[in-house]
Each structure stands twice: as structure tokens, then as C-alpha cells.
Design a protein around this motif. Sequence first.
Motif, short mmCIF file in Angstrom:
data_model
loop_
_atom_site.label_atom_id
_atom_site.label_comp_id
_atom_site.label_asym_id
_atom_site.label_seq_id
_atom_site.Cartn_x
_atom_site.Cartn_y
_atom_site.Cartn_z
N UNK A 173 -8.32 -13.36 11.36
CA UNK A 173 -7.86 -12.04 11.26
C UNK A 173 -9.04 -10.89 11.15
N UNK A 174 -9.95 -11.00 9.73
CA UNK A 174 -11.26 -10.48 9.67
C UNK A 174 -11.57 -10.77 9.90
N UNK A 175 -12.05 -11.54 11.02
CA UNK A 175 -13.01 -12.32 12.02
C UNK A 175 -12.92 -11.55 13.31
N UNK A 176 -11.48 -10.92 13.74
CA UNK A 176 -10.50 -10.02 14.74
C UNK A 176 -10.76 -11.28 15.69
N UNK A 177 -10.36 -12.79 15.99
CA UNK A 177 -10.91 -13.80 16.24
C UNK A 177 -8.62 -13.70 16.43
N UNK A 178 -8.00 -12.90 17.34
CA UNK A 178 -6.14 -12.93 17.11
C UNK A 178 -6.31 -14.13 17.72
N UNK A 179 -6.88 -14.82 18.81
CA UNK A 179 -5.58 -16.08 19.39
C UNK A 179 -5.90 -17.35 18.28
N UNK A 180 -7.31 -17.70 17.54
CA UNK A 180 -7.10 -18.39 16.19
C UNK A 180 -6.09 -18.06 15.11
N UNK A 181 -5.95 -17.12 15.34
CA UNK A 181 -5.08 -16.66 13.72
C UNK A 181 -3.60 -17.33 14.20
N UNK A 182 -3.44 -16.30 15.65
CA UNK A 182 -1.98 -17.19 16.33
C UNK A 182 -2.25 -18.44 15.65
N UNK A 183 -3.05 -19.18 17.22
CA UNK A 183 -2.94 -20.87 16.36
C UNK A 183 -2.87 -21.02 14.94
N UNK A 184 -2.93 -20.71 14.36
CA UNK A 184 -3.40 -21.53 12.93
C UNK A 184 -1.31 -20.63 12.00
N UNK A 185 -1.65 -19.53 12.60
CA UNK A 185 0.00 -19.20 12.55
C UNK A 185 1.70 -20.31 13.16
#
Length: 124
Positions: free
Chosen positions: A79-91
Motif C-alpha cells: 500500500x505504501x509503495x502504491x502497489x494496489x494489485x499486490x496489496x489485494x493479493x496479500x489481503x
Amino acid sequence: LLVSGQKPEGLQALQTLARQADQEPKTCRWGQGSYFDDEWGQGALWLGRWADAQEAFSEGLAHEHGSIVSCLGLEVVAEKQGNTALARQLAARAHAIWSDADPGATKKLLSRLRQVAAGKAFPF
């Protein structure tokens, strides 16, 4: 050291502890494989050192695949790095890891890690 204001030295000490623990087979065998990596990652979040936090939490997941702290910590870094796709995968991975846990517990932990990353909560 982090508490006393010696932030770079404190983060380095946490990293050293984590790396030593990662080399200790009994640590992983007893389900504590990510404990020091998670602490190192939270310290890095608190200092806004996203690359260090990413490394620490990635190590945490490597040594304990079910580490919810490492997974959510990586989500916050993404999230802090602006990588929303990865954040969703991690969620999604965090949800899978704690699918049988109280859903409120995951939300509280994620909220706390976000507060640590924003400098509004102490990591330990």
C-alpha cells in the motif's frame, strides 16, 4: 535501541536477531520461524523504511508460511509503495491464512500495522 532513539542501530539489531533466528532450526520447528522477522519488519514500518520492511516480512513468510503478521505487513508495504494489485493479493493470502480465525482480529492487526507505518503507534 529503537525505544531510546537509536533508530538505525535498533533496526540493525533487530535485523541481526532475525537473521540469527532464521539460521536456528529449532526456531522454525516450534512455530516461531517468523517472530524476529516480524519484529524487524514492524520496526522498519515504524521508521518508514519500506524496503527493509519488505525484506523482513518476506523472510518471515519464507520461514513461517502462515505468519499473519508478515503477510499483513507486506500488504501495508505494498500500500505504501502504491502497489494496489499486490496489496489485494496479500489481503487474499491473509484471509486464507486466517480463514478460521475471528475476522475482527485480522482487521485489528492490519489497522495496527497501518498505524505503525504512519508513525501513530509504537511497533512493539
